[in-house]
Design a protein around this motif. Structure first.
Motif, PDB file in Angstrom:
ATOM      1  N   GLY A 121     -12.235  -5.467   7.159  1.00 44.95           N
ATOM      2  CA  GLY A 121     -10.980  -4.795   6.854  1.00 44.95           C
ATOM      3  C   GLY A 121      -9.845  -5.775   6.606  1.00 44.95           C
ATOM      4  O   GLY A 121     -10.037  -6.982   6.561  1.00 44.95           O
ATOM      5  N   ARG A 160     -15.411  -0.216   6.977  1.00 51.78           N
ATOM      6  CA  ARG A 160     -15.533   0.533   5.723  1.00 51.78           C
ATOM      7  C   ARG A 160     -16.026  -0.381   4.612  1.00 51.78           C
ATOM      8  O   ARG A 160     -16.146  -1.581   4.776  1.00 51.78           O
ATOM      9  N   CYS A 179       0.859  -1.191   0.000  1.00 49.70           N
ATOM     10  CA  CYS A 179       0.000   0.000   0.000  1.00 49.70           C
ATOM     11  C   CYS A 179       0.892   1.237   0.000  1.00 49.70           C
ATOM     12  O   CYS A 179       1.829   1.330   0.782  1.00 49.70           O
ATOM     13  N   SER A 216     -16.748  -6.108   5.604  1.00 48.65           N
ATOM     14  CA  SER A 216     -16.472  -4.904   6.416  1.00 48.65           C
ATOM     15  C   SER A 216     -15.523  -5.160   7.586  1.00 48.65           C
ATOM     16  O   SER A 216     -15.443  -4.360   8.496  1.00 48.65           O
ATOM     17  N   ASP A 242     -10.033  -0.184   5.981  1.00 43.24           N
ATOM     18  CA  ASP A 242     -10.163  -0.248   7.432  1.00 43.24           C
ATOM     19  C   ASP A 242     -11.427  -1.004   7.815  1.00 43.24           C
ATOM     20  O   ASP A 242     -12.405  -1.046   7.059  1.00 43.24           O
ATOM     21  N   ASP A 279      -2.303   6.144   2.648  1.00 43.14           N
ATOM     22  CA  ASP A 279      -3.427   5.630   3.434  1.00 43.14           C
ATOM     23  C   ASP A 279      -4.419   4.891   2.541  1.00 43.14           C
ATOM     24  O   ASP A 279      -4.716   5.326   1.428  1.00 43.14           O
ATOM     25  N   GLN A 280      -4.945   3.796   3.037  1.00 40.73           N
ATOM     26  CA  GLN A 280      -5.960   3.005   2.344  1.00 40.73           C
ATOM     27  C   GLN A 280      -7.158   2.868   3.278  1.00 40.73           C
ATOM     28  O   GLN A 280      -7.535   1.772   3.686  1.00 40.73           O
ATOM     29  N   THR A 281      -7.760   3.978   3.634  1.00 39.96           N
ATOM     30  CA  THR A 281      -8.820   3.967   4.643  1.00 39.96           C
ATOM     31  C   THR A 281     -10.035   3.141   4.232  1.00 39.96           C
ATOM     32  O   THR A 281     -10.769   2.659   5.091  1.00 39.96           O
ATOM     33  N   SER A 282     -10.229   2.918   2.935  1.00 39.31           N
ATOM     34  CA  SER A 282     -11.362   2.085   2.518  1.00 39.31           C
ATOM     35  C   SER A 282     -11.174   0.633   2.943  1.00 39.31           C
ATOM     36  O   SER A 282     -12.133  -0.135   2.980  1.00 39.31           O
TER      37      SER A 282
END
Length: 66
Positions: free
Chosen positions: A27, A19, A8, A25, A16, A11-14
């Protein structure tokens, strides 16, 4: 996680927990850190791809674990 890995960049907040980046969901767990060779990672990032796959395979000739 037996046949592939990914690096990565940023940031790959999707991905987490909670998400929408995963079907359940839950993560993804992230582990490891590039300590040398980030220029190689950037070269790989710049190659042609079809979404989440590279057009041409990249041969890994050596892996070192510290």
């Amino acid at each position: 996680a037996t046949t592939e890995f990914f690096i990565c960049i940023g940031d790959q907040t999707s991905l987490d927990a909670g998400r929408s980046g995963t079907t359940d969901s839950l993560g993804f767990a992230a582990f490891g850190k590039v300590t040398k060779g980030m220029s190689v990672v950037r070269k790989i990032q710049a190659t042609k791809n079809n979404g989440d796959k590279l057009v041409e395979r990249i041969l890994i000739t050596d892996i070192k674990i510290d």
